[in-house]
Design a protein around this motif. Structure first.
Motif, PDB file in Angstrom:
ATOM      1  N   ALA A  11     -71.781  18.266  76.881  1.00  0.00           N
ATOM      2  CA  ALA A  11     -72.322  18.968  78.048  1.00  0.00           C
ATOM      3  C   ALA A  11     -73.748  18.510  78.345  1.00  0.00           C
ATOM      4  CB  ALA A  11     -72.283  20.472  77.812  1.00  0.00           C
ATOM      5  N   ARG A  12     -74.528  18.329  77.285  1.00  0.00           N
ATOM      6  CA  ARG A  12     -75.916  17.886  77.462  1.00  0.00           C
ATOM      7  C   ARG A  12     -75.967  16.450  77.980  1.00  0.00           C
ATOM      8  NH1 ARG A  12     -77.193  18.551  72.673  1.00  0.00           N
ATOM      9  NH2 ARG A  12     -77.486  20.810  72.848  1.00  0.00           N
ATOM     10  N   SER A  13     -75.072  15.595  77.496  1.00  0.00           N
ATOM     11  CA  SER A  13     -75.057  14.200  77.945  1.00  0.00           C
ATOM     12  C   SER A  13     -74.695  14.080  79.424  1.00  0.00           C
ATOM     13  CB  SER A  13     -74.052  13.388  77.109  1.00  0.00           C
ATOM     14  OG  SER A  13     -74.406  13.363  75.748  1.00  0.00           O
ATOM     15  N   LEU A  14     -73.773  14.927  79.878  1.00  0.00           N
ATOM     16  CA  LEU A  14     -73.298  14.821  81.251  1.00  0.00           C
ATOM     17  C   LEU A  14     -74.147  15.590  82.255  1.00  0.00           C
ATOM     18  CD1 LEU A  14     -69.459  15.193  80.629  1.00  0.00           C
ATOM     19  CD2 LEU A  14     -70.712  13.084  81.105  1.00  0.00           C
ATOM     20  N   PRO A  43     -73.458  23.548  83.384  1.00  0.00           N
ATOM     21  CA  PRO A  43     -72.218  22.842  83.726  1.00  0.00           C
ATOM     22  C   PRO A  43     -71.087  23.748  84.208  1.00  0.00           C
ATOM     23  CG  PRO A  43     -72.442  23.025  81.348  1.00  0.00           C
ATOM     24  CD  PRO A  43     -73.682  23.638  81.943  1.00  0.00           C
ATOM     25  N   LEU A  44     -71.209  25.059  84.004  1.00  0.00           N
ATOM     26  CA  LEU A  44     -70.113  25.966  84.352  1.00  0.00           C
ATOM     27  C   LEU A  44     -69.803  25.891  85.849  1.00  0.00           C
ATOM     28  CD1 LEU A  44     -70.885  29.157  82.235  1.00  0.00           C
ATOM     29  CD2 LEU A  44     -69.354  27.247  81.709  1.00  0.00           C
ATOM     30  N   GLY A  45     -68.529  25.694  86.169  1.00  0.00           N
ATOM     31  CA  GLY A  45     -68.103  25.604  87.565  1.00  0.00           C
ATOM     32  C   GLY A  45     -68.218  24.205  88.141  1.00  0.00           C
ATOM     33  N   GLN A  46     -68.896  23.301  87.436  1.00  0.00           N
ATOM     34  CA  GLN A  46     -69.038  21.931  87.899  1.00  0.00           C
ATOM     35  C   GLN A  46     -67.778  21.136  87.541  1.00  0.00           C
ATOM     36  OE1 GLN A  46     -71.791  21.018  89.685  1.00  0.00           O
ATOM     37  NE2 GLN A  46     -72.362  23.182  89.489  1.00  0.00           N
ATOM     38  N   THR A  47     -67.694  19.931  88.037  1.00  0.00           N
ATOM     39  CA  THR A  47     -66.521  19.094  87.776  1.00  0.00           C
ATOM     40  C   THR A  47     -66.917  17.808  87.049  1.00  0.00           C
ATOM     41  OG1 THR A  47     -66.700  18.012  89.940  1.00  0.00           O
ATOM     42  CG2 THR A  47     -65.280  19.969  89.782  1.00  0.00           C
ATOM     43  N   ILE A  48     -65.991  17.315  86.272  1.00  0.00           N
ATOM     44  CA  ILE A  48     -66.142  16.013  85.620  1.00  0.00           C
ATOM     45  C   ILE A  48     -64.849  15.236  85.853  1.00  0.00           C
ATOM     46  CG2 ILE A  48     -67.693  16.920  83.848  1.00  0.00           C
ATOM     47  CD1 ILE A  48     -65.324  16.836  81.892  1.00  0.00           C
ATOM     48  N   ARG A  49     -64.881  13.940  85.559  1.00  0.00           N
ATOM     49  CA  ARG A  49     -63.693  13.114  85.735  1.00  0.00           C
ATOM     50  C   ARG A  49     -63.285  12.521  84.389  1.00  0.00           C
ATOM     51  NH1 ARG A  49     -62.083  12.311  90.753  1.00  0.00           N
ATOM     52  NH2 ARG A  49     -60.859  10.451  90.225  1.00  0.00           N
ATOM     53  N   ILE A  50     -62.005  12.669  84.067  1.00  0.00           N
ATOM     54  CA  ILE A  50     -61.419  12.073  82.871  1.00  0.00           C
ATOM     55  C   ILE A  50     -60.236  11.235  83.322  1.00  0.00           C
ATOM     56  CG2 ILE A  50     -60.353  12.493  80.619  1.00  0.00           C
ATOM     57  CD1 ILE A  50     -61.677  15.246  80.596  1.00  0.00           C
ATOM     58  N   LYS A  51     -60.284   9.945  83.042  1.00  0.00           N
ATOM     59  CA  LYS A  51     -59.216   9.028  83.458  1.00  0.00           C
ATOM     60  C   LYS A  51     -58.932   9.174  84.960  1.00  0.00           C
ATOM     61  CE  LYS A  51     -54.893   7.128  81.694  1.00  0.00           C
ATOM     62  NZ  LYS A  51     -53.706   7.321  80.829  1.00  0.00           N
ATOM     63  N   ASN A  52     -60.026   9.218  85.743  1.00  0.00           N
ATOM     64  CA  ASN A  52     -59.961   9.323  87.209  1.00  0.00           C
ATOM     65  C   ASN A  52     -59.328  10.617  87.703  1.00  0.00           C
ATOM     66  OD1 ASN A  52     -61.198   6.812  87.718  1.00  0.00           O
ATOM     67  ND2 ASN A  52     -59.245   5.740  87.371  1.00  0.00           N
ATOM     68  N   LEU A  53     -59.244  11.630  86.835  1.00  0.00           N
ATOM     69  CA  LEU A  53     -58.754  12.942  87.243  1.00  0.00           C
ATOM     70  C   LEU A  53     -59.908  13.938  87.203  1.00  0.00           C
ATOM     71  CD1 LEU A  53     -55.402  13.069  85.224  1.00  0.00           C
ATOM     72  CD2 LEU A  53     -55.694  12.490  87.651  1.00  0.00           C
ATOM     73  N   THR A  54     -59.975  14.844  88.166  1.00  0.00           N
ATOM     74  CA  THR A  54     -61.066  15.805  88.252  1.00  0.00           C
ATOM     75  C   THR A  54     -60.722  17.068  87.470  1.00  0.00           C
ATOM     76  OG1 THR A  54     -61.696  14.984  90.435  1.00  0.00           O
ATOM     77  CG2 THR A  54     -62.505  17.160  89.808  1.00  0.00           C
TER      78      THR A  54
END
Length: 405
Positions: free
Chosen positions: A160-163, A169-180
């Motif tokens: 969480a700190r790195s990103l 980060p709560l409620g935010q989005t990240i991408r894993i293998k081009n998936l949100t």
């Protein structure tokens, strides 16, 4: 001549040849320091591993795919455990109160212009309880997330700190293998486990992992990497291990070798303890060779000393010194060199262990047994390797000694 006088003469002789005495002790110093440091670091590694496994909880079992022998025969991890196995354990084993299957892989995680490689773990809501991973903010995965295959994710503290840095980060989005994926929680910091950072992990529903990240590659159902199980209490862990083993044998229709292994925290700790114990003994044995080399060095220097002090020996015997007096003096000299080297090596070894404890996560500590053993062995080496030169000096004929001087 009494022992006190012999000791005084031995000390005086050694002081007269300070450089030679110091170089003679060097092998003993290095040997003692190495033995104490290696034993201290080895025992520290055992304590560290013990604390790591104890943090899992005393009533946790792990089911891993493949038998011990099958994993040795191939580098590829067997794919014999499924999500259905975990569900059967949860519903049919009475001594089990929590089951957390895991399917994991390494993937690149991206948020905005930041990206990092992290371990992605597909699991169920029970994971937080079974593995004692509390949530610091937000929530963990829910049954609804698993049933619907939601793209929800709970982040480890470091990930969480790195990103997100200092942002929430709560409620935010990240991408894993081009998936949100939407961030629903941040886990409390757990630290490293046997060198692996447990805080650099993303947790997603196991159904989402299987269907959208890794794909379902097992012919038996939804593949899992391993299954964590919590028994009712520490006393029932043996019964739980027996019941889980029998259930999986029935489910997998096993008639010969098991295609899975059930390990308790105690089993894993015993294996790690045996490995680190063997490594400690091996390292101490290698370091102990320096003590042998140091003893040989003492013998060599004492033999040279006998040759150099032929006139002194002849004169002392001519004025009444017995063979025993000469023997005792040379033995005392060798023992003093060995003991002083042992003490100096012990101090250096203690410093090395303290430094290792300060600079590494190992719980390195000074072992009194190792200190007593190292100093005792070094003193014994001085006596043992001092015998030959001492006997040679004691047998010198005074007339021949005075003539050859």
């Amino acid at each position: 001549m009494d022992l006190l006088e012999s000791t005084a003469m031995a000390v005086k002789t050694l002081k007269a040849n300070k450089l030679r005495s110091a170089l003679t002790m060097l092998g003993i110093i290095i040997g003692n320091a190495s033995v104490i440091t290696m034993v201290g670091v080895g025992q520290g590694a055992q304590r560290y591993a013990s604390e790591q496994f104890e943090s899992l909880g005393p009533n946790v079992l792990f089911v891993i795919p493949g038998s011990d022998s099958s994993r040795q025969r191939t580098l590829e991890t067997p794919r014999t455990l499924t999500l259905e196995d975990a569900e059967a354990i949860a519903s049919q084993v009475p001594t089990v109160i929590g089951v957390a299957p895991q399917l994991q892989t390494q993937q690149t995680v991206t948020q905005g212009n930041r990206s990092t490689s992290a371990l992605i773990v597909g699991t169920t809501p029970e994971f937080s309880t079974v593995r004692s991973f509390p949530v610091a903010r937000g929530r963990f995965l829910t049954d609804m997330d698993v049933q619907r295959g939601n793209r929800s994710v709970a982040l480890g503290a470091d990930l969480a700190r790195s990103l997100f840095g200092d942002a929430d980060p709560l409620g935010q989005t990240i991408r894993i293998k081009n998936l949100t994926f939407q961030v629903v929680g941040v886990m409390e910091a757990k630290g490293a486990f046997l060198g692996n950072n447990q805080d650099d992990v993303a947790y997603i529903p196991i159904t989402t992992m299987s269907s959208q990240i890794t794909g379902n590659s097992s012919p038996y159902g939804t593949e899992v990497t391993f299954i964590s199980i919590m028994s009712r209490d520490e006393q029932s862990i043996g019964a739980a291990q027996f019941q889980v083993t029998n259930l999986l044998r029935l489910r997998h229709r096993i008639v010969s070798e098991d295609d899975f292994t059930v390990r308790s925290q105690k089993d894993a700790l015993e294996i790690v303890g045996n490995v680190t114990g063997a490594l400690t003994i091996m390292l101490a044995a290698i370091a102990g060779i320096s003590l042998l080399v140091g003893g040989i060095g003492i013998m060599n220097i004492m033999l040279v000393s006998v040759r150099e002090r032929t006139q002194e020996i002849g004169l002392r015997k001519a004025i009444g010194a017995s063979q025993q007096d000469i023997l005792v003096q040379f033995m005392i000299e060798a023992t003093i060199l060995a003991v002083l080297g042992g003490v100096a090596g012990t101090l250096i070894g203690i410093g090395g262990v303290s430094l290792a404890g300060a600079l590494t996560p190992l719980k390195a500590g000074v072992s009194p047994t190792a200190i007593l053993l190292a100093v005792g062995v070094s003193g014994g080496i001085g006596l043992f390797f001092g015998v030959v030169p001492a006997r040679q000096a004691a047998k010198l004929d005074p007339i021949v000694a005075l003539r050859s001087a």
